[in-house]
Structure formats: C-alpha cells, structure tokens
Design an enzyme around this catalytic site. Structure first.
Site, PDB file in Angstrom:
ATOM      1  N   GLU A   1       0.644  17.519  14.460  1.00 25.68           N
ATOM      2  CA  GLU A   1       2.013  17.129  14.157  1.00 25.68           C
ATOM      3  C   GLU A   1       2.193  17.343  12.664  1.00 25.68           C
ATOM      4  O   GLU A   1       1.664  16.596  11.845  1.00 25.68           O
ATOM      5  CB  GLU A   1       2.260  15.661  14.516  1.00 25.68           C
ATOM      6  CG  GLU A   1       3.696  15.229  14.277  1.00 25.68           C
ATOM      7  CD  GLU A   1       3.891  13.740  14.479  1.00 25.68           C
ATOM      8  OE1 GLU A   1       5.053  13.297  14.377  1.00 25.68           O
ATOM      9  OE2 GLU A   1       2.907  13.015  14.709  1.00 25.68           O
TER      10      GLU A   1
ATOM     11  N   LYS B   1      -6.385  24.030   8.594  1.00 24.66           N
ATOM     12  CA  LYS B   1      -7.834  23.858   8.506  1.00 24.66           C
ATOM     13  C   LYS B   1      -8.375  23.127   9.733  1.00 24.66           C
ATOM     14  O   LYS B   1      -9.444  23.472  10.262  1.00 24.66           O
ATOM     15  CB  LYS B   1      -8.197  23.078   7.240  1.00 24.66           C
ATOM     16  CG  LYS B   1      -7.860  23.814   5.950  1.00 24.66           C
ATOM     17  CD  LYS B   1      -8.161  22.942   4.732  1.00 24.66           C
ATOM     18  CE  LYS B   1      -7.779  23.652   3.439  1.00 24.66           C
ATOM     19  NZ  LYS B   1      -8.000  22.795   2.248  1.00 24.66           N
TER      20      LYS B   1
ATOM     21  N   ASP C   1       0.813  -1.212   0.000  1.00 23.35           N
ATOM     22  CA  ASP C   1       0.000   0.000   0.000  1.00 23.35           C
ATOM     23  C   ASP C   1       0.850   1.267   0.000  1.00 23.35           C
ATOM     24  O   ASP C   1       0.527   2.256  -0.647  1.00 23.35           O
ATOM     25  CB  ASP C   1      -0.911  -0.011   1.230  1.00 23.35           C
ATOM     26  CG  ASP C   1      -2.202   0.765   1.045  1.00 23.35           C
ATOM     27  OD1 ASP C   1      -2.531   1.121  -0.108  1.00 23.35           O
ATOM     28  OD2 ASP C   1      -2.899   1.008   2.032  1.00 23.35           O
TER      29      ASP C   1
ATOM     30  N   GLY D   1      -0.078  15.503   9.557  1.00 27.00           N
ATOM     31  CA  GLY D   1      -0.094  15.688   8.113  1.00 27.00           C
ATOM     32  C   GLY D   1       0.527  17.017   7.716  1.00 27.00           C
ATOM     33  O   GLY D   1       1.417  17.538   8.399  1.00 27.00           O
TER      34      GLY D   1
ATOM     35  N   CYS E   1       7.918  13.388   8.660  1.00 20.38           N
ATOM     36  CA  CYS E   1       7.754  14.829   8.913  1.00 20.38           C
ATOM     37  C   CYS E   1       9.014  15.441   9.506  1.00 20.38           C
ATOM     38  O   CYS E   1       9.263  16.631   9.349  1.00 20.38           O
ATOM     39  CB  CYS E   1       6.546  15.074   9.813  1.00 20.38           C
ATOM     40  SG  CYS E   1       6.600  14.206  11.388  1.00 20.38           S
TER      41      CYS E   1
ATOM     42  N   ALA F   1      -0.784  22.834   5.561  1.00 22.05           N
ATOM     43  CA  ALA F   1      -1.996  23.414   4.976  1.00 22.05           C
ATOM     44  C   ALA F   1      -3.252  22.783   5.568  1.00 22.05           C
ATOM     45  O   ALA F   1      -4.201  23.487   5.964  1.00 22.05           O
ATOM     46  CB  ALA F   1      -1.984  23.237   3.462  1.00 22.05           C
ATOM     47  N   THR F   2      -3.272  21.451   5.667  1.00 22.05           N
ATOM     48  CA  THR F   2      -4.441  20.784   6.239  1.00 22.05           C
ATOM     49  C   THR F   2      -4.505  21.003   7.738  1.00 22.05           C
ATOM     50  O   THR F   2      -5.591  21.162   8.308  1.00 22.05           O
ATOM     51  CB  THR F   2      -4.403  19.281   5.919  1.00 22.05           C
ATOM     52  OG1 THR F   2      -4.308  19.105   4.502  1.00 22.05           O
ATOM     53  CG2 THR F   2      -5.658  18.591   6.419  1.00 22.05           C
TER      54      THR F   2
END
Length: 333
Positions: free
Chosen positions: A253, A238, A92, A231, A281, A234-235
């Site tokens: 994080e 939000k 995956d 993640g 990250c 940008a997210t």
C-alpha cells in the site's frame, strides 16, 4: 525516561546489540522516550520464533472461536487504554487528540471485526465447485499461510499495524511487526495488550528499529511466507524485490497523488488534504474544479483554510498538528 523493549517469543527483551533511538515530540522537538533498536539478529530470532509457533504451536490449529476470543480480548484491552494510547499517539505523531482517539477506537473495532469474520468463515466451510463432469469433484478450502512480516508507517501508527496484525491472527498466521522508527510507541503498548490477552508465545512479535537495520532483514528473511508493507513507493519497490527473490506473497500500500474533482463543496476538500495533517497515502493533494466555480471556490477554500487552528496535537481545539518529524518536514519543503 521511558525505554521500550522488543517483544519476541512471548517475552519483552532488550535488543541483542543493546541499541536505542529517540522518540521525538514533533510539536516541541523534545525527546520524551527511547525506543529499542532491533537489528538483523533480533529479526532472525523473532522470525524463527514465529516459524516455530506456526509449525509446532497450537495457534493455526485452534478452532476459529478460540482465536476469536483472544482477538476480542485484545480489542477490549485497546478500548480500556484508549485515552492513554491516544495521548501517546499524539505525542509521538503530532496528530490532534480527537483524531488519535478515533484511530485507537477503530483499532479495537478492527480486532472485533476479524474475530467475527474468522468465526463466520469457518462456519461456511469448504466451497464446492461444479466442474461440469460428475466423474470429478472440486472444492475450495482455505488454510493459514504461515509467517507474516509486516512493516508499517508513521502516519497511522497503531491503526495501520492493526490492519495487518488482526487479519493475520484471525487467519491463524503468526507475525513479526516492524513499525516505523518515527512512531513506535503505540505498537509497544499493543504488544503489552497482546501479551496480557494470552496469545501463545511466538505468534506475535514486535521488532522496533530503523528500515535498514530491521525492516530490510525482515523483508529478506527466507522463513517469512508473506510480506505486507505500507509506506513509500521507493521502499515498496525494495520490499517487492525481496519478495520476488523468494517467490513470496506480497501486498503493498504505497503513496500517490489522488485528485478531488469538485463541483460545489469546500468541506470535503479540507478533509481530503488536512485530515491527519495530510499524512495519508490517499490524501487528495490535487483539486480539479469546474471552471465557472473556481473563483468562488478558491475564496471559500482560502477562508476555510485560514480558519484552521494549528498547534500541538494535545492543545484544546487544534485541528492541524505538526509534521511527524524534522526529516519529513525538510522533505516536504
């Protein structure tokens, strides 16, 4: 071809809208499974199940030893299926099998760690605080927070999810997990393991789907008490905005550009940027080198980098697998 389901309120169910999306092997770009595509309706059902399980169910009131026993059964379930989960993770995500096996083993360790911590914490009891006046007494005690909404990334699909799920469960919280749409399959197996471990219905819920269709509704849901997100910046912005609207607890994080200050070693430079294909990250994507060592260090670094075996993650001897998806590949370029 395998098709997954959502896990909501103790049952494996199809999405309300009936949708699905492809799981793609990044080494071959072949479709090998279909993932249930949850939407806002599914998120709402899952959150309400988690809310009910927290407000009315036994989980938050259970003695820590009983919760710990369930967490240890989950850890054993992960251990029992380690090779299987690692193979799924490699297919995956693309990471080499040895790295995937390490991740899965660590996931089992995390459940055992928080099982131990829950028991230790309960045994310690309330902490009394001296406020300097005998007329007053003060103590600090802890309680379960409530419903946790967790949104996790694709670089460590199972491990990052477990880092959120295990402590939430140990603390007596209920949780709705939304993994990355790029790598959801190991979390689907985690749901199977949790179901077999006997967790009360609604305590753990899995809603797979895209960020806009499933992640955003989870972040915005008014019955979620705590948001945990790993993640992109940008997210994350939000998610923080959504949490601020309801004055809710949030932990983020996010990615960054972590420097490595080098004086002699090459090996740790390689580990810092090539581990997990650099999809970390905290990857050390800058190198600050002592000027006098620079020419020799660069020569060694180039030689060591050229010696890395690149290919499909499940091929023998491979040290560097493919980027997780075509979208991420294009973004990197």
């Amino acid at each position: 071809m395998q098709t997954t389901k959502l896990y909501i309120d103790g049952a494996f169910v199809a999405p309300q809208a009936g949708g699905s999306f492809e799981a793609i092997n990044p080494a071959t770009e072949a479709v090998f499974a279909r993932i249930a595509a949850g939407t806002a309706n599914d998120v709402n059902i899952a959150v309400r199940a988690a809310r009910r399980a927290f407000d009315e169910g036994p989980w938050p009131q259970m003695p820590a030893a009983e919760r710990a026993a369930v967490l240890r059964r989950i850890a054993q379930g992960i251990t029992d299926r380690l090779k299987e989960i690692a193979a799924v993770e490699t297919r995956d995500n693309g990471k080499p099998i040895p790295e995937a096996e390490w991740d899965v083993g660590d996931a089992a360790f995390v459940f055992n760690y928080y099982a131990d911590l829950a028991e230790t914490h309960e045994a310690e009891g309330a902490k009394f605080v001296d406020v300097g006046d005998e007329a007053f007494s003060s103590s600090i005690s802890t309680e379960s927070l409530g419903v946790v909404g967790a949104i996790t990334p694709w670089n460590f699909p199972l491990l990052m999810a477990v880092w959120k799920v295990a402590p939430a469960l140990a603390a007596g919280c209920t949780i709705v997990l939304k993994p990355s749409e790029f790598c959801s399959l190991s979390c689907a197996i985690l749901a199977e393991i949790i179901d077999a471990a006997g967790l009360p219905a609604g305590v753990f819920n899995l809603v797979t789907g895209t960020g806009p269709e499933a992640g955003a509704p989870l972040a915005d849901h008014p019955l979620v008490d705590k948001l945990a997100f790993t993640g992109s910046v940008a997210t994350g912005r939000k998610v923080m905005t959504a949490a601020a609207a309801g004055i809710r607890t949030v932990s983020l994080e996010l990615g960054g550009k972590s420097p490595f200050i080098i004086f002699e070693a090459v090996e740790w430079i390689l580990f810092g940027i090539f581990w997990n294909k650099g999809e970390v990250c905290s990857a050390t994507s800058r190198v600050l080198v002592q000027r006098g060592l620079y020419p020799k260090l660069m020569q060694r670094l180039v030689e060591a980098t050229e010696a890395i075996s690149i290919g499909p993650g499940d091929a023998p001897g491979v040290k560097l697998g493919p980027v997780v998806s075509r979208q991420q590949y294009d973004k990197v370029l």
